[in-house]
Structures are given as C-alpha cells and as structure tokens.
Motif scaffolding. Structure first.
Motif, PDB file in Angstrom:
ATOM      1  N   ALA A  54      14.932   6.653   5.320  1.00  0.00           N
ATOM      2  CA  ALA A  54      13.521   6.330   5.155  1.00  0.00           C
ATOM      3  C   ALA A  54      13.336   5.331   4.028  1.00  0.00           C
ATOM      4  N   MET A  55      12.097   4.929   3.825  1.00  0.00           N
ATOM      5  CA  MET A  55      11.805   4.005   2.739  1.00  0.00           C
ATOM      6  C   MET A  55      12.212   4.602   1.393  1.00  0.00           C
ATOM      7  N   PHE A  56      12.615   3.730   0.495  1.00  0.00           N
ATOM      8  CA  PHE A  56      12.975   4.150  -0.856  1.00  0.00           C
ATOM      9  C   PHE A  56      12.403   3.134  -1.834  1.00  0.00           C
ATOM     10  N   GLY A  57      12.515   3.429  -3.111  1.00  0.00           N
ATOM     11  CA  GLY A  57      11.982   2.492  -4.089  1.00  0.00           C
ATOM     12  C   GLY A  57      11.883   3.101  -5.465  1.00  0.00           C
ATOM     13  N   ALA A  58      10.995   2.526  -6.259  1.00  0.00           N
ATOM     14  CA  ALA A  58      10.863   2.972  -7.639  1.00  0.00           C
ATOM     15  C   ALA A  58       9.477   2.619  -8.160  1.00  0.00           C
ATOM     16  N   LYS A  59       9.073   3.357  -9.163  1.00  0.00           N
ATOM     17  CA  LYS A  59       7.867   3.004  -9.901  1.00  0.00           C
ATOM     18  C   LYS A  59       8.272   2.612 -11.308  1.00  0.00           C
ATOM     19  N   VAL A 113       4.690  -0.125  -7.935  1.00  0.00           N
ATOM     20  CA  VAL A 113       5.534   0.671  -7.051  1.00  0.00           C
ATOM     21  C   VAL A 113       6.196  -0.315  -6.086  1.00  0.00           C
ATOM     22  N   VAL A 114       7.523  -0.302  -6.051  1.00  0.00           N
ATOM     23  CA  VAL A 114       8.272  -1.223  -5.186  1.00  0.00           C
ATOM     24  C   VAL A 114       8.866  -0.430  -4.037  1.00  0.00           C
ATOM     25  N   LEU A 115       8.578  -0.865  -2.805  1.00  0.00           N
ATOM     26  CA  LEU A 115       9.110  -0.213  -1.606  1.00  0.00           C
ATOM     27  C   LEU A 115      10.214  -1.063  -0.983  1.00  0.00           C
ATOM     28  N   PHE A 116      11.285  -0.382  -0.522  1.00  0.00           N
ATOM     29  CA  PHE A 116      12.375  -1.029   0.194  1.00  0.00           C
ATOM     30  C   PHE A 116      12.463  -0.432   1.594  1.00  0.00           C
ATOM     31  N   ASP A 117      12.816  -1.254   2.554  1.00  0.00           N
ATOM     32  CA  ASP A 117      13.005  -0.784   3.918  1.00  0.00           C
ATOM     33  C   ASP A 117      14.231   0.110   4.002  1.00  0.00           C
ATOM     34  N   GLY A 118      14.096   1.255   4.706  1.00  0.00           N
ATOM     35  CA  GLY A 118      15.178   2.225   4.758  1.00  0.00           C
ATOM     36  C   GLY A 118      16.345   1.814   5.624  1.00  0.00           C
ATOM     37  N   GLU A 119      16.153   0.845   6.514  1.00  0.00           N
ATOM     38  CA  GLU A 119      17.233   0.411   7.409  1.00  0.00           C
ATOM     39  C   GLU A 119      17.955  -0.815   6.871  1.00  0.00           C
ATOM     40  N   SER A 120      17.196  -1.819   6.438  1.00  0.00           N
ATOM     41  CA  SER A 120      17.816  -3.067   5.988  1.00  0.00           C
ATOM     42  C   SER A 120      18.077  -3.103   4.489  1.00  0.00           C
ATOM     43  N   GLY A 121      17.360  -2.275   3.736  1.00  0.00           N
ATOM     44  CA  GLY A 121      17.477  -2.295   2.289  1.00  0.00           C
ATOM     45  C   GLY A 121      16.686  -3.402   1.631  1.00  0.00           C
ATOM     46  N   ALA A 122      15.881  -4.124   2.405  1.00  0.00           N
ATOM     47  CA  ALA A 122      15.124  -5.241   1.862  1.00  0.00           C
ATOM     48  C   ALA A 122      13.846  -4.754   1.187  1.00  0.00           C
ATOM     49  N   PRO A 123      13.457  -5.361   0.059  1.00  0.00           N
ATOM     50  CA  PRO A 123      12.161  -5.037  -0.537  1.00  0.00           C
ATOM     51  C   PRO A 123      11.043  -5.553   0.358  1.00  0.00           C
ATOM     52  N   VAL A 124      10.050  -4.714   0.617  1.00  0.00           N
ATOM     53  CA  VAL A 124       9.002  -5.102   1.571  1.00  0.00           C
ATOM     54  C   VAL A 124       7.601  -5.039   0.988  1.00  0.00           C
ATOM     55  N   CYS A 125       7.423  -4.342  -0.136  1.00  0.00           N
ATOM     56  CA  CYS A 125       6.065  -4.151  -0.626  1.00  0.00           C
ATOM     57  C   CYS A 125       6.054  -3.864  -2.121  1.00  0.00           C
ATOM     58  N   ILE A 126       5.043  -4.399  -2.790  1.00  0.00           N
ATOM     59  CA  ILE A 126       4.745  -4.051  -4.176  1.00  0.00           C
ATOM     60  C   ILE A 126       3.295  -3.597  -4.233  1.00  0.00           C
ATOM     61  N   ALA A 127       3.056  -2.431  -4.786  1.00  0.00           N
ATOM     62  CA  ALA A 127       1.701  -1.882  -4.884  1.00  0.00           C
ATOM     63  C   ALA A 127       1.345  -1.637  -6.340  1.00  0.00           C
ATOM     64  N   HIS A 128       0.072  -1.705  -6.637  1.00  0.00           N
ATOM     65  CA  HIS A 128      -0.437  -1.511  -7.999  1.00  0.00           C
ATOM     66  C   HIS A 128      -0.246  -0.053  -8.410  1.00  0.00           C
ATOM     67  N   ALA A 129       0.652   0.174  -9.352  1.00  0.00           N
ATOM     68  CA  ALA A 129       1.044   1.546  -9.693  1.00  0.00           C
ATOM     69  C   ALA A 129      -0.038   2.305 -10.446  1.00  0.00           C
ATOM     70  N   GLY A 130      -0.824   1.614 -11.270  1.00  0.00           N
ATOM     71  CA  GLY A 130      -1.849   2.314 -12.020  1.00  0.00           C
ATOM     72  C   GLY A 130      -2.851   2.992 -11.107  1.00  0.00           C
ATOM     73  N   GLU A 131      -3.296   2.282 -10.081  1.00  0.00           N
ATOM     74  CA  GLU A 131      -4.297   2.845  -9.164  1.00  0.00           C
ATOM     75  C   GLU A 131      -3.670   3.901  -8.255  1.00  0.00           C
ATOM     76  N   VAL A 132      -2.452   3.652  -7.773  1.00  0.00           N
ATOM     77  CA  VAL A 132      -1.762   4.668  -6.968  1.00  0.00           C
ATOM     78  C   VAL A 132      -1.604   5.949  -7.781  1.00  0.00           C
TER      79      VAL A 132
END
Length: 313
Positions: A61-66, A86-105
């Motif tokens: 599944a997706m993985f990442g870090a805050k 918050v940085v999201l990576f695709d669980g199959e390719s390992g590519a970074p796919v999304c950056i979200a505003h961590a303070g609001e999340v």
C-alpha cells in the motif's frame, strides 16, 4: 506530483470523511497491518521541535512520512503551531505521488481520532464537554466531538480570559450551542462528561480529584515525554487506553511520570483504541469508570487522510 495545500485540506478533509478513515486506520494499526517506527523528535530550542514520522499503510500500500515542526509560540502570532508536509509514495512503483499540508491534516485528523475514541469510550448520554485550551486544536475538537455526541454545552478554560471568551463566541456561532468560560480548571471540569486537554502546559493543570465518576478524557496537548497536562491521580484513577501502546510507554508524559513515581506499571496502559474499536479489548467497563484516551498521533492517521484526498482527485 500532486500538491494539496492548506485550503484544499481544510475544505475537503471533512469530519464526515476523516472520522471513519481514522477509525479504520487505528484498527489496522492495532492489528499489525500497517508499518511504522516511533516518532523521532529533534528538539531545536525551547518550545520548538522537529518531528519525523515514517510509515506504510500495508505491505503493498501507499507509504510515506510526515516532516513537521511544532513551534509553541506560533499561536500568539496567528500562525499554525504545526508546520510541515505529508509525503505519499506509491506502494507499487515506489514513486512519490503527493505532498499534502501537514499542519492542516494534523489539526483535523487529531480531532477526528479523539472523536473516534470519545465515541468508543464516553458514556452514550455524554452531553457536556470541557475543553482546556483555546487554540486551533480546541476548535477542531469542538467540531469533531460534536459529530459523535449530541452536546448540550461546552465549557472552556484558558490562561488568557479574553482569548477564552473569543473562542467561546466563535464556537457558539459555529456550532449553535452554549459555550461558557470558566475562571479555573476545576470550575471547567465540574459537572461535565467529557474533558479534552489541548494546552501547552508544561506541568499539570488538571487534578484527578476534580473529576466526577464516569468522566471520559482525551489527553492531547502533550505529545512528548516532557510536558504534562494532568496529575498522577488522573492516570491512576482511569482506565488508560492509548492510540499506540508502544508510543505511550516510550513518550506518554502523563503515564511516564506516574510510573516514575511508582504509582503504576506498564500494565496500566491496558491497550490501544484500535483494539477497542475492533472488539478485541473492552473499553468502558462501567458507567462510573473514568476513561482516558492518550493521543500522541501516529503516521498511519496522516497517511490515511492524505491518501483519501489524493485518490479523490
């Protein structure tokens, strides 16, 4: 690469969306279906830290870090105390796919998690809540918990009476229920069913002797092993349930201080809220029992929230 800014998070990450997301994430976390390390916290200076939280929602599944900074003094300047991504990576390719505003999340998912815990642990007829603190998390917790209990009134306490009054007026208008300002913490928690602590207190402001039987508490303000919002008696008197048992045993200040005083041992942290939600652990055991949900926050909550926003387009 998709970027989800603060305004988009605030608009689209509703409590109707986030509460069930967080509920499922905490069940998966307690079942061992997710992967994560304990948060790494780097002190920068007094009241300022950098946190790093890596994790994965599953094996493929997706993985990442805050990556997030917490600057306690920001609120007085009208700035979010939590800043980061918050940085999201695709669980199959390992590519970074999304950056979200961590303070609001963080602001929304933390309150959503407390709402999930309140729904599981507070008495079904709980209708009066005290909020200790008047910052951003006070606002988000008022909104979130009103989604899981039919609140009749809220009482707020804070060190600055003017700010407490401003908070009360704002929440009254938004939620359409009475919000009272208490002059002391003891007054704030008298006669309430739910207590939520979201302060920057370094030393205890709430005493267990002031709590009525049957109270449920969300301990949120202290997110590390140092600052403590409540005294030993709150810990000792309560059925103490964590978001992450491992996290609380390592970084839960209220529990660690009571343990250091010889009043409790590790068994006092009876388990995780995810276990309660899954039906694997009993939550509230009687109407008069005092229950505590200790919130430290874990990365799978952030990842689940960011993933939902990313996948919804």
């Amino acid at each position: 690469m998709r970027f989800i800014d603060q305004d988009e998070v605030r608009e689209r990450l509703t409590y109707e969306l986030c509460i069930p997301l967080v509920r499922q994430a905490m069940i998966a976390f307690s079942r061992g279906e997710t992967r994560q390390h304990l948060r790494s916290i780097l002190p920068l200076s007094e009241g300022r830290v950098l946190g790093i939280m890596p994790g994965a929602l599953g094996e493929h599944a997706m993985f990442g870090a805050k990556l997030i900074s917490v600057f306690a003094g920001n609120f007085a300047k009208g700035i979010q105390s939590h800043q980061g991504v918050v940085v999201l990576f695709d669980g199959e390719s390992g590519a970074p796919v999304c950056i979200a505003h961590a303070g609001e999340v963080t602001a929304i998912r933390t309150a959503a998690a407390s709402a999930v815990a309140t729904d599981a642990l507070a008495r079904p007829d709980a209708a009066r809540m005290a909020i200790l603190g008047y910052g951003e998390q006070a606002h988000t917790h008022a909104r979130a918990i009103s989604k899981v209990r039919k609140l009749e009134a809220i009482t707020v306490w804070g060190r600055d009476p003017a700010r407490a009054k401003a908070f009360a007026k704002s929440v009254e208008v938004e939620l359409g229920l009475p919000v009272f300002v208490a002059s002391t913490v003891r007054q704030a928690v008298t006669g309430v069913d739910i207590v939520t602590t979201v302060t920057n207190a370094r030393e205890p402001i709430l005493e267990g002797a002031w709590l009525a039987p049957g109270t449920h508490l969300n301990l949120v303000g202290s997110s590390g092993a140092g600052p403590t919002e409540v005294d030993h008696e709150v810990v000792v008197r309560s059925r103490f349930i964590a978001d992450s048992r491992e996290g609380v045993l390592a970084q839960g200040a209220e529990f660690l201080r009571a343990k250091a005083a010889g009043l409790v041992d590790d068994s006092h942290v009876v388990g995780e809220i995810g276990q309660v939600l899954a039906g694997d652990l009993e939550g509230r055991q009687s109407r008069d029992q005092i229950t505590v949900y200790k919130s430290l926050g874990h990365i799978v909550q952030d990842l689940a929230a960011a993933k939902a926003l990313y996948e919804a387009g």
